[in-house]
Design an enzyme around this catalytic site. Structure first.
Site, mmCIF file in Angstrom:
data_model
loop_
_atom_site.group_PDB
_atom_site.id
_atom_site.type_symbol
_atom_site.label_atom_id
_atom_site.label_comp_id
_atom_site.label_asym_id
_atom_site.label_seq_id
_atom_site.Cartn_x
_atom_site.Cartn_y
_atom_site.Cartn_z
ATOM 1 N N HIS A 95 -0.615 0.465 -10.167
ATOM 2 C CA HIS A 95 -1.343 -0.481 -9.302
ATOM 3 C C HIS A 95 -1.872 -1.685 -10.098
ATOM 4 O O HIS A 95 -3.079 -1.909 -10.213
ATOM 5 C CB HIS A 95 -2.501 0.219 -8.564
ATOM 6 C CG HIS A 95 -2.915 -0.502 -7.294
ATOM 7 N ND1 HIS A 95 -3.392 0.152 -6.181
ATOM 8 C CD2 HIS A 95 -2.929 -1.814 -6.974
ATOM 9 C CE1 HIS A 95 -3.686 -0.730 -5.230
ATOM 10 N NE2 HIS A 95 -3.423 -1.943 -5.704
ATOM 11 N N ARG B 231 0.865 -1.184 0.000
ATOM 12 C CA ARG B 231 0.000 0.000 0.000
ATOM 13 C C ARG B 231 0.898 1.229 0.000
ATOM 14 O O ARG B 231 1.951 1.242 0.655
ATOM 15 C CB ARG B 231 -0.904 0.024 1.237
ATOM 16 C CG ARG B 231 -2.125 -0.873 1.137
ATOM 17 C CD ARG B 231 -3.118 -0.366 0.089
ATOM 18 N NE ARG B 231 -4.288 -1.196 -0.026
ATOM 19 C CZ ARG B 231 -4.469 -2.104 -0.991
ATOM 20 N NH1 ARG B 231 -3.552 -2.315 -1.911
ATOM 21 N NH2 ARG B 231 -5.588 -2.794 -1.058
ATOM 22 N N GLU C 256 -3.333 7.740 -4.279
ATOM 23 C CA GLU C 256 -3.525 7.260 -5.672
ATOM 24 C C GLU C 256 -4.773 7.866 -6.283
ATOM 25 O O GLU C 256 -5.772 8.004 -5.588
ATOM 26 C CB GLU C 256 -3.708 5.731 -5.667
ATOM 27 C CG GLU C 256 -2.424 4.990 -5.551
ATOM 28 C CD GLU C 256 -2.610 3.478 -5.504
ATOM 29 O OE1 GLU C 256 -3.614 2.969 -6.047
ATOM 30 O OE2 GLU C 256 -1.762 2.820 -4.917
#
Ligand code: DGY
Length: 324
Positions: free
Chosen positions: A290, A243, A272
């Site tokens: 991602h 993360r 993000e």
């Protein structure tokens, strides 16, 4: 006649899974594929029996602070659930499920991809060729770091961390060391002779590559910061597929800019998709959007897992992947 079960899917899912969902429930799909706003999520909690969010849907405590909540289950599409305030969901009487196991290998594959790209300067080389700046082979051109036989330090030795250890050890003969809340004794640690570092400092100091596989959330926020980065070898690389907020971006940017570490490979970011723009100016960082679980088979399996969890829940059974 019983009322149909109303389900909201917050983003587009693989077509096969959307079709299957529509056979079983009254489903609202998000045809625009745009993330929902806070207000839309609050309204959804009042109008749907189930909401199926993803990592892009932030569900902090305030979202649940509303009257007349109809939602009974959040069937999260993803293994990580740090975007959901679990205590607030529980207090609102909502069950939360996730999708472990099915994305383990693909996420570890992306970590290995980033490790190789960062070590061997893959993205940098690609940019050079595309820019028409390659002038030909030369003995000292773009020399980089060896992967085979280098020491891999894994932070968070759960399913994905262990899959990464397997790939690195058996594929690239990498000695494995790991840091985790407790020592793990299983077949993998035995065969690979994975060494347990009780302290983060020991792991950071001994590793040629540090790969993050711990959960996100308050306990791990900025675990990698100016101080812990300073423990790394100047020749080492940091890989993050966990993360974004596990790493203090500003501290990492500073370390990369001053070449205090050799490189980083990132798949996840703070805030993000609005990552710190300074990353874009650095040659020694590899940036992916991602992609950890983004294979067709994995994303389909994740969707089908959500379906299983919903089916169990609405049949009055305990969903297999219940988080709370
Ligand atoms: C997860 O499952 O938590 C991923 O980060 C989303 O793909």
């Amino acid at each position: 006649m019983t009322a149909p079960i109303k389900i909201l899917i917050t983003r587009r899912w693989p077509a096969q899974v959307e079709a299957q969902l529509q056979q079983n429930y009254q489903v609202t799909l998000n045809k625009t594929d745009q993330p929902l706003t806070k207000e839309q999520l609050k309204s959804a909690l009042q109008h749907y029996d189930a909401i199926c969010p993803t990592v892009c849907d932030s569900l902090p405590a305030e979202i649940f602070n509303i009257s007349e909540i109809r939602c009974k289950i959040l069937g999260n599409f993803g293994v990580g659930y740090n975007h959901i305030d679990l205590q607030a969901a529980k207090a609102a009487g909502i069950t939360v499920t996730n999708t472990p196991d099915v994305l383990t290998e693909s996420t570890a594959d992306i970590a290995m991809t980033l490790l190789l790209m960062s070590a061997r300067r893959g993205a940098e080389g690609d940019r050079l060729v595309r820019a028409g700046e390659w002038t030909g082979w030369c003995p000292t051109h773009m020399m980089s770091s060896d992967v085979t036989g280098a020491t891999l330090g894994i932070i968070g030795f759960g399913r994905i961390g262990q899959a990464m250890a397997r790939k690195a050890h058996f594929g690239f003969q990498m000695p494995i060391i790991y840091h985790h809340p407790r020592q793990i004794n299983n077949q993998l640690t035995e065969i690979t002779q994975a060494y347990y570092c009780e302290t983060l400092a020991e792991l950071m100091q001994k590793s040629d590559f540090v790969s993050l596989h711990c959960p996100g959330g308050i306990k791990t926020r900025h675990l990698i910061n100016a101080e812990t980065l300073s423990w790394m070898k100047s020749t080492a690389h940091l890989i993050n597929t966990a993360r974004g907020d596990v790493v203090d971006s500003q501290a990492l940017i500073q370390h990369l800019r001053l070449n205090k570490i050799a490189g980083a490979g990132l798949d996840v970011y703070e805030n993000e998709p609005n990552l710190n723009r300074q990353f874009l100016t650095l040659h020694n960082v590899t940036l992916l959007p991602h992609l950890g679980s983004a294979t067709i088979a994995t994303r389909t399996a994740m969707g089908l897992k959500v379906l299983d969890n919903l089916a169990d829940f609405f049949a009055g059974k305990m969903p297999k992947n219940r988080v709370i």
